[in-house]
Design an enzyme around this catalytic site. Structure first.
Site, mmCIF file in Angstrom:
data_model
loop_
_atom_site.group_PDB
_atom_site.id
_atom_site.type_symbol
_atom_site.label_atom_id
_atom_site.label_comp_id
_atom_site.label_asym_id
_atom_site.label_seq_id
_atom_site.Cartn_x
_atom_site.Cartn_y
_atom_site.Cartn_z
ATOM 1 N N ASP A 154 -36.958 0.973 22.297
ATOM 2 C CA ASP A 154 -36.140 0.333 21.263
ATOM 3 C C ASP A 154 -36.871 -0.959 20.909
ATOM 4 O O ASP A 154 -36.861 -1.921 21.678
ATOM 5 C CB ASP A 154 -34.726 0.048 21.793
ATOM 6 C CG ASP A 154 -33.756 -0.248 20.661
ATOM 7 O OD1 ASP A 154 -34.226 -0.681 19.590
ATOM 8 O OD2 ASP A 154 -32.538 -0.069 20.863
ATOM 9 N N SER A 171 -27.056 -6.504 22.478
ATOM 10 C CA SER A 171 -28.247 -5.852 23.042
ATOM 11 C C SER A 171 -28.164 -5.560 24.535
ATOM 12 O O SER A 171 -27.189 -5.906 25.209
ATOM 13 C CB SER A 171 -29.512 -6.681 22.764
ATOM 14 O OG SER A 171 -29.699 -7.685 23.739
ATOM 15 N N LYS A 188 -27.252 -7.560 28.024
ATOM 16 C CA LYS A 188 -26.060 -7.418 28.877
ATOM 17 C C LYS A 188 -26.420 -6.813 30.232
ATOM 18 O O LYS A 188 -25.849 -7.178 31.255
ATOM 19 C CB LYS A 188 -24.998 -6.550 28.177
ATOM 20 C CG LYS A 188 -24.375 -7.231 26.960
ATOM 21 C CD LYS A 188 -23.226 -6.418 26.370
ATOM 22 C CE LYS A 188 -23.638 -5.279 25.475
ATOM 23 N NZ LYS A 188 -24.364 -5.645 24.260
ATOM 24 N N ARG A 203 -18.735 -0.373 27.735
ATOM 25 C CA ARG A 203 -19.005 0.072 26.367
ATOM 26 C C ARG A 203 -18.274 1.400 26.179
ATOM 27 O O ARG A 203 -18.803 2.461 26.498
ATOM 28 C CB ARG A 203 -20.519 0.269 26.209
ATOM 29 C CG ARG A 203 -20.984 0.549 24.792
ATOM 30 C CD ARG A 203 -22.498 0.761 24.786
ATOM 31 N NE ARG A 203 -23.050 0.747 23.459
ATOM 32 C CZ ARG A 203 -23.430 -0.359 22.824
ATOM 33 N NH1 ARG A 203 -23.332 -1.534 23.403
ATOM 34 N NH2 ARG A 203 -23.921 -0.265 21.604
ATOM 35 N N ASP A 217 -31.207 2.953 23.914
ATOM 36 C CA ASP A 217 -30.253 1.846 24.017
ATOM 37 C C ASP A 217 -29.846 1.564 25.465
ATOM 38 O O ASP A 217 -29.122 0.589 25.715
ATOM 39 C CB ASP A 217 -28.986 2.145 23.197
ATOM 40 C CG ASP A 217 -29.197 1.907 21.706
ATOM 41 O OD1 ASP A 217 -29.971 0.996 21.352
ATOM 42 O OD2 ASP A 217 -28.588 2.643 20.892
HETATM 43 N N1 LIG Z 1 -20.534 3.159 16.857
HETATM 44 C C1 LIG Z 1 -21.376 2.752 17.772
HETATM 45 N N2 LIG Z 1 -21.040 2.788 19.090
HETATM 46 C C2 LIG Z 1 -21.887 2.353 20.033
HETATM 47 N N3 LIG Z 1 -23.135 1.888 19.762
HETATM 48 C C3 LIG Z 1 -23.526 1.828 18.482
HETATM 49 C C4 LIG Z 1 -22.687 2.260 17.419
HETATM 50 N N4 LIG Z 1 -23.366 2.078 16.268
HETATM 51 C C5 LIG Z 1 -24.585 1.578 16.594
HETATM 52 N N5 LIG Z 1 -24.694 1.423 17.923
HETATM 53 C C6 LIG Z 1 -25.836 0.958 18.701
HETATM 54 O O1 LIG Z 1 -25.565 -0.334 19.208
HETATM 55 C C7 LIG Z 1 -26.818 -0.939 19.457
HETATM 56 C C8 LIG Z 1 -26.669 -2.425 19.676
HETATM 57 O O2 LIG Z 1 -25.933 -2.628 20.850
HETATM 58 P P1 LIG Z 1 -25.000 -3.893 21.055
HETATM 59 O O3 LIG Z 1 -23.785 -3.671 20.204
HETATM 60 O O4 LIG Z 1 -24.699 -3.819 22.507
HETATM 61 O O5 LIG Z 1 -25.791 -5.080 20.649
HETATM 62 C C9 LIG Z 1 -27.620 -0.562 18.247
HETATM 63 O O6 LIG Z 1 -28.987 -0.632 18.586
HETATM 64 P P2 LIG Z 1 -30.050 -1.238 17.512
HETATM 65 O O7 LIG Z 1 -29.673 -2.648 17.242
HETATM 66 O O8 LIG Z 1 -31.318 -1.076 18.267
HETATM 67 O O9 LIG Z 1 -29.978 -0.348 16.308
HETATM 68 C C10 LIG Z 1 -27.137 0.865 17.944
HETATM 69 O O10 LIG Z 1 -28.001 1.863 18.446
HETATM 70 MG MG LIG Z 2 -30.691 -0.259 20.135
HETATM 71 MG MG LIG Z 3 -33.245 -1.034 17.673
#
Ligand SMILES: Nc1ncnc2c1ncn2[C@@H]1O[C@H](COP(=O)(O)O)[C@@H](OP(=O)(O)O)[C@H]1O
Ligand SMILES: [Mg+2]
Ligand SMILES: [Mg+2]
Ligand SMILES: [Mg+2]
Length: 319
Positions: free
Chosen positions: A120, A233, A236, A250, A265
């Site tokens: 990622d 991200s 955490k 999550r 992720d």
């Molecule tokens: N509905 C959803 N439920 C859970 N994760 C999701 C989501 N939509 C997007 N994401 C993911 O949440 C990541 C970010 O995690 P967090 O919310 O913990 O910061 C995103 O990674 P990217 O930013 O690499 O695209 C994406 O892959």
């Molecule tokens: Mg991600």
């Molecule tokens: Mg990403």
């Protein structure tokens, strides 16, 4: 030691990508939109290019399963974004050309298999755009098991320290952290039962990436009384691994009941927590499946803990 060469190549690549990301961030980049409406920036592409180049040169036979893809970057709607990405990549690899940059990014279109990497290039793009937390996350998977995980967290700072933290874990060898500012590795451990001050829980900033009301209820049921710490991200996972929180929850968002988590992720973060003594499962207690496909189709929700409170959290999730 096993994986020594993989570890060194991965650390160097993630640190180089971290420099690129911080350089882009000084300029507050505009976000581009992907097909699924999620944001991506020149730094996501640049980071993927740098890391895929490094892995490809050192381990030419290893597939890489990366989040980004250069197809959109090559379309006319993207304007001069490919040139911008190339310029940033050139600050790390001076003679890079746009053709090389797109080819390196597309090395990340590999498939899961016996041995492969998952990347990622910026996890938490929304956090990156907000100038909050983000992570560059790289993991090596072999025969279904994460063997090596590296997380670069350029904005990570605890207690007013200089930002920038690298987390590294090799299966069977424990987890380490390294502040960018000192370059010194120290072992990390999850929070112990008597350390009540750190019995916190972390969750995403993005309400749509989870189920914050249920997450808070479950944390309370597991004995955590303080409000959550919200953070973007895989940083955490770093917080749990280094003993600054006992739990990361999550749970599936009610808004997106069919969402399935991507392997990139979670793979790097999961080994960092496990090797620090913690436990990582889905909300039903099942191990996360990093080897069957890009999406973890048979897992729902993610529970990351210091281990001690894990069963209590899982039983709270059953009721
Ligand atoms: N509905 C959803 N439920 C859970 N994760 C999701 C989501 N939509 C997007 N994401 C993911 O949440 C990541 C970010 O995690 P967090 O919310 O913990 O910061 C995103 O990674 P990217 O930013 O690499 O695209 C994406 O892959
Ligand atoms: Mg991600
Ligand atoms: Mg990403
Ligand atoms: Mg994304």
């Amino acid at each position: 030691m096993p994986y020594d060469r993989e570890k060194q190549v991965a650390i160097d690549a993630v640190l180089a990508a971290s420099r690129l990301c911080e350089e882009v961030r000084q300029a507050i980049p505009p976000a581009m939109e992907k097909g699924d409406k999620s944001p991506v920036t020149v730094a996501d592409f640049g980071s993927q290019a740098i890391i895929c180049k490094a892995i490809s040169e050192a381990f030419p036979d290893d597939p890489i399963v990366g989040e980004e893809d250069a197809t959109t970057l090559k379309t006319p709607e993207m304007g001069n974004n490919l040139e911008k990405v190339t310029d940033y990549v050139k600050s790390i690899i001076p003679d890079a050309t746009p053709e090389q940059v797109t080819a390196w990014i597309d090395r990340g279109n590999g498939s899961v298999g016996g041995r492969f990497w998952t990347l990622d290039p910026i996890d938490g793009t929304k956090g990156f755009l907000r100038k909050d937390q983000y992570a560059i996350a790289l993991a090596l998977i072999e025969n279904g098991e994460v063997k090596l995980g590296i997380m670069g967290c350029p904005a990570y700072a605890i207690d007013g320290d200089i930002p920038g933290m690298l987390f590294v874990a090799v299966r069977g060898e424990g987890s380490m952290k390294m502040p960018f500012s000192t370059g010194k590795f120290t072992p990390i451990q999850v929070v112990k039962a008597e350390d009540t001050a750190n019995m916190r829980f972390v969750e995403s900033v993005e309400a749509a990436h989870g189920d914050q009301s249920r997450q808070n209820a479950i944390a309370q049921a597991a004995g955590i009384t303080s409000p959550s710490v919200r953070m973007d991200s895989q940083a955490k996972y770093g917080v749990v691994a280094s003993g600054q929180a006992a739990l990361y929850l999550r749970l599936p968002s009610p808004k997106y009941p069919n969402y399935r988590e991507n392997i990139w992720d979670h793979a790097a973060g999961a080994i960092v927590v496990e090797e620090a003594g913690g436990r990582v499962t889905d909300m039903y207690g099942k191990p996360l499946d990093f080897a069957s496909s890009i999406k973890m189709v048979d897992n729902r929700g993610i529970v990351v803990s210091n281990g001690l409170i894990h069963d209590q959290v899982l039983s709270a999730l059953k009721s």
